[in-house]
Design an enzyme around this catalytic site. Sequence first.
Site, PDB file in Angstrom:
ATOM      1  N   CYS A  43       0.570  -1.150   0.190  1.00  0.00           N
ATOM      2  CA  CYS A  43       0.213  -0.148  -0.125  1.00  0.00           C
ATOM      3  C   CYS A  43       0.817   0.962  -0.088  1.00  0.00           C
ATOM      4  O   CYS A  43       0.696   1.679  -0.979  1.00  0.00           O
ATOM      5  CB  CYS A  43      -0.722  -0.297   1.304  1.00  0.00           C
ATOM      6  SG  CYS A  43      -1.175   1.500   1.527  1.00  0.00           S
ATOM      7  N   CYS A  48      -1.393   1.620  -3.164  1.00  0.00           N
ATOM      8  CA  CYS A  48      -1.616   2.979  -2.992  1.00  0.00           C
ATOM      9  C   CYS A  48      -1.563   4.349  -3.056  1.00  0.00           C
ATOM     10  O   CYS A  48      -2.138   5.081  -3.613  1.00  0.00           O
ATOM     11  CB  CYS A  48      -2.998   2.586  -1.830  1.00  0.00           C
ATOM     12  SG  CYS A  48      -3.726   0.860  -1.713  1.00  0.00           S
ATOM     13  N   LYS A  51       0.391   5.403  -5.623  1.00  0.00           N
ATOM     14  CA  LYS A  51      -0.490   5.331  -6.724  1.00  0.00           C
ATOM     15  C   LYS A  51      -1.972   6.784  -6.779  1.00  0.00           C
ATOM     16  O   LYS A  51      -2.151   6.853  -8.485  1.00  0.00           O
ATOM     17  CB  LYS A  51      -1.327   3.215  -7.068  1.00  0.00           C
ATOM     18  CG  LYS A  51      -2.590   3.883  -8.475  1.00  0.00           C
ATOM     19  CD  LYS A  51      -3.793   5.004  -7.903  1.00  0.00           C
ATOM     20  CE  LYS A  51      -4.604   3.706  -6.398  1.00  0.00           C
ATOM     21  NZ  LYS A  51      -5.196   2.772  -6.567  1.00  0.00           N
ATOM     22  N   TYR A  99       5.971   4.543   9.536  1.00  0.00           N
ATOM     23  CA  TYR A  99       6.140   3.428  10.884  1.00  0.00           C
ATOM     24  C   TYR A  99       6.787   3.120  11.132  1.00  0.00           C
ATOM     25  O   TYR A  99       6.683   1.815  12.256  1.00  0.00           O
ATOM     26  CB  TYR A  99       5.691   2.394   8.911  1.00  0.00           C
ATOM     27  CG  TYR A  99       3.730   2.589   8.377  1.00  0.00           C
ATOM     28  CD1 TYR A  99       3.091   0.971   8.328  1.00  0.00           C
ATOM     29  CD2 TYR A  99       3.437   3.393   7.794  1.00  0.00           C
ATOM     30  CE1 TYR A  99       1.591   1.278   8.075  1.00  0.00           C
ATOM     31  CE2 TYR A  99       1.914   3.364   7.393  1.00  0.00           C
ATOM     32  CZ  TYR A  99       1.472   2.127   7.044  1.00  0.00           C
ATOM     33  OH  TYR A  99      -0.075   1.836   6.905  1.00  0.00           O
ATOM     34  N   TYR A 178      -8.090  -4.028 -11.961  1.00  0.00           N
ATOM     35  CA  TYR A 178      -8.138  -2.168 -11.301  1.00  0.00           C
ATOM     36  C   TYR A 178      -6.592  -1.603 -11.539  1.00  0.00           C
ATOM     37  O   TYR A 178      -6.792  -0.793 -11.731  1.00  0.00           O
ATOM     38  CB  TYR A 178      -7.824  -2.499  -9.534  1.00  0.00           C
ATOM     39  CG  TYR A 178      -9.090  -3.234  -8.133  1.00  0.00           C
ATOM     40  CD1 TYR A 178      -9.908  -3.987  -8.750  1.00  0.00           C
ATOM     41  CD2 TYR A 178      -9.620  -2.457  -7.707  1.00  0.00           C
ATOM     42  CE1 TYR A 178     -10.737  -4.206  -7.894  1.00  0.00           C
ATOM     43  CE2 TYR A 178     -10.327  -2.208  -6.703  1.00  0.00           C
ATOM     44  CZ  TYR A 178     -11.074  -3.172  -6.436  1.00  0.00           C
ATOM     45  OH  TYR A 178     -12.204  -3.478  -5.949  1.00  0.00           O
ATOM     46  N   GLU A 182      -6.159   1.138 -13.767  1.00  0.00           N
ATOM     47  CA  GLU A 182      -5.865   3.021 -12.757  1.00  0.00           C
ATOM     48  C   GLU A 182      -4.617   3.191 -13.510  1.00  0.00           C
ATOM     49  O   GLU A 182      -4.227   4.411 -13.869  1.00  0.00           O
ATOM     50  CB  GLU A 182      -5.610   2.156 -11.235  1.00  0.00           C
ATOM     51  CG  GLU A 182      -6.725   1.907 -10.763  1.00  0.00           C
ATOM     52  CD  GLU A 182      -6.668   1.994  -9.282  1.00  0.00           C
ATOM     53  OE1 GLU A 182      -7.942   1.827  -8.817  1.00  0.00           O
ATOM     54  OE2 GLU A 182      -5.231   1.661  -8.530  1.00  0.00           O
ATOM     55  N   HIS A 459     -27.505  20.838  -2.345  1.00  0.00           N
ATOM     56  CA  HIS A 459     -27.674  20.610  -3.964  1.00  0.00           C
ATOM     57  C   HIS A 459     -26.440  22.189  -4.021  1.00  0.00           C
ATOM     58  O   HIS A 459     -26.011  22.740  -2.861  1.00  0.00           O
ATOM     59  CB  HIS A 459     -29.165  21.303  -3.208  1.00  0.00           C
ATOM     60  CG  HIS A 459     -29.483  22.136  -5.743  1.00  0.00           C
ATOM     61  ND1 HIS A 459     -29.378  21.321  -6.487  1.00  0.00           N
ATOM     62  CD2 HIS A 459     -29.343  22.994  -5.952  1.00  0.00           C
ATOM     63  CE1 HIS A 459     -29.924  21.785  -7.528  1.00  0.00           C
ATOM     64  NE2 HIS A 459     -29.775  22.946  -7.068  1.00  0.00           N
ATOM     65  N   GLU A 464     -27.035  14.510  -5.242  1.00  0.00           N
ATOM     66  CA  GLU A 464     -27.521  14.255  -4.767  1.00  0.00           C
ATOM     67  C   GLU A 464     -28.374  13.409  -5.291  1.00  0.00           C
ATOM     68  O   GLU A 464     -30.129  12.886  -5.035  1.00  0.00           O
ATOM     69  CB  GLU A 464     -27.909  15.798  -4.241  1.00  0.00           C
ATOM     70  CG  GLU A 464     -28.474  16.578  -5.974  1.00  0.00           C
ATOM     71  CD  GLU A 464     -28.315  18.076  -6.417  1.00  0.00           C
ATOM     72  OE1 GLU A 464     -29.745  18.226  -5.867  1.00  0.00           O
ATOM     73  OE2 GLU A 464     -27.695  19.025  -6.891  1.00  0.00           O
TER      74      GLU A 464
HETATM   75  P1  NDP Z   1      -7.094  -7.988 -10.969  1.00  0.00           P
HETATM   76  O1  NDP Z   1      -7.510  -9.679 -10.626  1.00  0.00           O
HETATM   77  O2  NDP Z   1      -8.121  -7.451 -10.260  1.00  0.00           O
HETATM   78  O3  NDP Z   1      -7.023  -8.865 -11.997  1.00  0.00           O
HETATM   79  C1  NDP Z   1      -5.784  -8.783 -13.405  1.00  0.00           C
HETATM   80  C2  NDP Z   1      -6.491  -8.657 -14.649  1.00  0.00           C
HETATM   81  O4  NDP Z   1      -5.700  -9.378 -15.634  1.00  0.00           O
HETATM   82  C3  NDP Z   1      -7.933  -9.424 -15.390  1.00  0.00           C
HETATM   83  O5  NDP Z   1      -8.641  -8.535 -16.074  1.00  0.00           O
HETATM   84  C4  NDP Z   1      -7.605 -10.395 -15.596  1.00  0.00           C
HETATM   85  O6  NDP Z   1      -8.319 -11.303 -17.190  1.00  0.00           O
HETATM   86  C5  NDP Z   1      -6.458 -10.690 -16.560  1.00  0.00           C
HETATM   87  N1  NDP Z   1      -6.063 -11.432 -16.739  1.00  0.00           N
HETATM   88  C6  NDP Z   1      -4.737 -12.638 -16.034  1.00  0.00           C
HETATM   89  N2  NDP Z   1      -4.458 -13.420 -16.149  1.00  0.00           N
HETATM   90  C7  NDP Z   1      -4.290 -13.236 -17.676  1.00  0.00           C
HETATM   91  C8  NDP Z   1      -3.127 -13.488 -18.788  1.00  0.00           C
HETATM   92  N3  NDP Z   1      -2.218 -14.561 -18.513  1.00  0.00           N
HETATM   93  N4  NDP Z   1      -3.506 -12.930 -19.563  1.00  0.00           N
HETATM   94  C9  NDP Z   1      -3.808 -12.097 -20.135  1.00  0.00           C
HETATM   95  N5  NDP Z   1      -4.703 -11.308 -18.371  1.00  0.00           N
HETATM   96  C10 NDP Z   1      -4.524 -11.759 -17.808  1.00  0.00           C
HETATM   97  O7  NDP Z   1      -5.394  -7.815 -10.705  1.00  0.00           O
HETATM   98  P2  NDP Z   1      -4.968  -6.949 -10.467  1.00  0.00           P
HETATM   99  O8  NDP Z   1      -3.668  -6.769 -10.399  1.00  0.00           O
HETATM  100  O9  NDP Z   1      -5.248  -5.560 -11.638  1.00  0.00           O
HETATM  101  O10 NDP Z   1      -5.239  -6.154  -8.991  1.00  0.00           O
HETATM  102  C11 NDP Z   1      -5.205  -7.367  -8.169  1.00  0.00           C
HETATM  103  C12 NDP Z   1      -5.771  -6.853  -6.531  1.00  0.00           C
HETATM  104  O11 NDP Z   1      -5.855  -6.061  -5.890  1.00  0.00           O
HETATM  105  C13 NDP Z   1      -7.118  -6.442  -6.775  1.00  0.00           C
HETATM  106  O12 NDP Z   1      -8.435  -7.227  -6.973  1.00  0.00           O
HETATM  107  C14 NDP Z   1      -7.546  -5.574  -6.407  1.00  0.00           C
HETATM  108  O13 NDP Z   1      -8.025  -6.075  -4.750  1.00  0.00           O
HETATM  109  C15 NDP Z   1      -6.269  -4.933  -5.429  1.00  0.00           C
HETATM  110  N6  NDP Z   1      -5.838  -3.318  -5.981  1.00  0.00           N
HETATM  111  C16 NDP Z   1      -6.764  -2.620  -5.492  1.00  0.00           C
HETATM  112  C17 NDP Z   1      -7.136  -1.316  -5.925  1.00  0.00           C
HETATM  113  C18 NDP Z   1      -8.287  -0.243  -5.647  1.00  0.00           C
HETATM  114  O14 NDP Z   1      -8.887  -0.633  -4.150  1.00  0.00           O
HETATM  115  N7  NDP Z   1      -8.236   1.038  -5.485  1.00  0.00           N
HETATM  116  C19 NDP Z   1      -6.268  -0.379  -6.877  1.00  0.00           C
HETATM  117  C20 NDP Z   1      -4.840  -1.736  -7.332  1.00  0.00           C
HETATM  118  C21 NDP Z   1      -5.287  -3.066  -7.131  1.00  0.00           C
HETATM  119  P3  NDP Z   1      -9.105 -11.840 -16.338  1.00  0.00           P
HETATM  120  O15 NDP Z   1     -11.278 -10.844 -16.309  1.00  0.00           O
HETATM  121  O16 NDP Z   1     -10.231 -12.451 -17.659  1.00  0.00           O
HETATM  122  O17 NDP Z   1      -9.441 -12.921 -15.447  1.00  0.00           O
END
Ligand code: NDP
Length: 476
Positions: A43, A48, A51, A99, A178, A182, A459, A464
């Site tokens: 984080c 986070c 980012k 921390y 995500y 992002e 408002h 709203e």
């Molecule tokens: P996610 O699991 O959310 O997304 C991974 C993505 O990669 C999916 O779209 C998946 O496709 C795709 N993918 C997986 N394997 C392959 C592959 N071999 N080839 C091509 N595409 C692939 O992971 P993230 O890394 O984006 O984030 C991890 C976690 O971190 C999130 O789940 C979230 O909980 C947390 N996070 C939260 C944030 C926030 O709160 N704002 C910000 C960043 C991270 P498919 O959908 O088809 O499986």
Amino acid sequence: MTNFDYDLFVIGGGSGGVRAARVAAGEGAKVALAEEYRYGGTCVIRGCVPKKLMVFASEYRESFADARNYGWDVQDGAFDWHPFRKRMHAELDRLEGIYRNLLKNSGVTSFDARATLKDRNTVELSTGETVTAKTILLAMGGRPVKPDLPNAHLGITSNEIFLLDELPKSILIVGGGYIACEFAGILNGLGVEVTQYYRGAQILRGFDDEARGMVAEQMREKGINLRLGINIHQMSLAADHDPDMTGPVGDDGTTPLSEAGKGGPIYVKSTQGDEAEFDQVMFATGRVPNADNMGLEEIGIEIGRRGEIVVDEYSKTTVDNIYAIGDVTNRVQLTPVAIREGMAFVETVFKDNPTPVDHDLIPSAIFTQPEMGTVGLSEEEARDQEPIDVYCTSFRPMQTAFADRPDRVLMKLVVSQKTRVVLGCHIVAPHAGEMIQLAGIAIKMGATKEQFDQTCAVHPTMSEELVTMKTPMRSA
Ligand code: NDP
């Protein structure tokens, strides 16, 4: 009775581990913590916090034109990565210091070392020391993974993006979750030419269809070349790519890394057959738990199918005195969830108050551009469960409409026909994260649509609309 060096040994100095260590020490426990990299974890150090700083930096791009439309005499500015990067890392250093101090001031002993388990009470440190503890808390977090693809090592992940010496001119981001979405917005805002490949039919799988559709549409409007139903078929250094060949050119089927090509453009052939070169390829293809090579299975800790530590509702592993929290358990990968799991662990183990972790109705924000905030069920999930009414509105908000921007916002409530309880709320709008935090309180309390409506509107605001939508857009 056996004497241990510590009452609690925490492995991992991220948000969850640090919180649990501090609070347990506050209860009078003798606590130690080991962290192999930097305090603050994903984080603070490579997630986070940096980012969001990059989101802020990237959002200025559109503000110059907006300001002119509001009467300001300003010219478009150019973004310089170097001074920003320096300030960002100075901020991360400051937070890491906080921390460390929090731990020190709580009386927690910190080890800057990698820890592994020798037995259920013994921790071995990479410094050569061995310590014992009555209770062990595993909070090692997770790490990004790249797909199993020849030459995937040429690509970076979210770990490296904050450390780049130079911003690339062009980047291919792979993934639709995500992190991919992002960073597509961030880098596009910072002036990088962004192409995003997602293998599925629509980005942000699992979220409300209408909301993610709107995010995708506006990402495209803002200049991201978002491609769906596509993946990398082949990649190699452009310098090594032989256009007469159909594939990579190494003896073993992988591309030899020429010295000259290091850091040079990357050639990519997609599964749809098109070819392109990018300065960088970033894989945002998911994260895996950091539970390997730690001696966990050897002492009887069950590891799940995705490499996660299996825990019960109190975060207890299959070994009685060993608990695990946060991303290493692959429950919900969010900082505040890891913190809550850490607090619940302390309640259970050190305050004699068994506290299960509540993972229901967790609000979250995706810092895409536009931002999305969400809590509860999507329309699709809810209608599979019971008859629902959907209240929904989409409009151009005052601030950006006045500045001649095409941006639209979405406010959506998914309501149970039977109980009138609001089952889900989905917002696509500037500051949607701030809004969903507050809507999340009402929804967690089980508020009905009529209780939303009894609340007087503020408002003129965007939110709203959440209390003024009178007629369902549709029922299902
Ligand atoms: P996610 O699991 O959310 O997304 C991974 C993505 O990669 C999916 O779209 C998946 O496709 C795709 N993918 C997986 N394997 C392959 C592959 N071999 N080839 C091509 N595409 C692939 O992971 P993230 O890394 O984006 O984030 C991890 C976690 O971190 C999130 O789940 C979230 O909980 C947390 N996070 C939260 C944030 C926030 O709160 N704002 C910000 C960043 C991270 P498919 O959908 O088809 O499986």
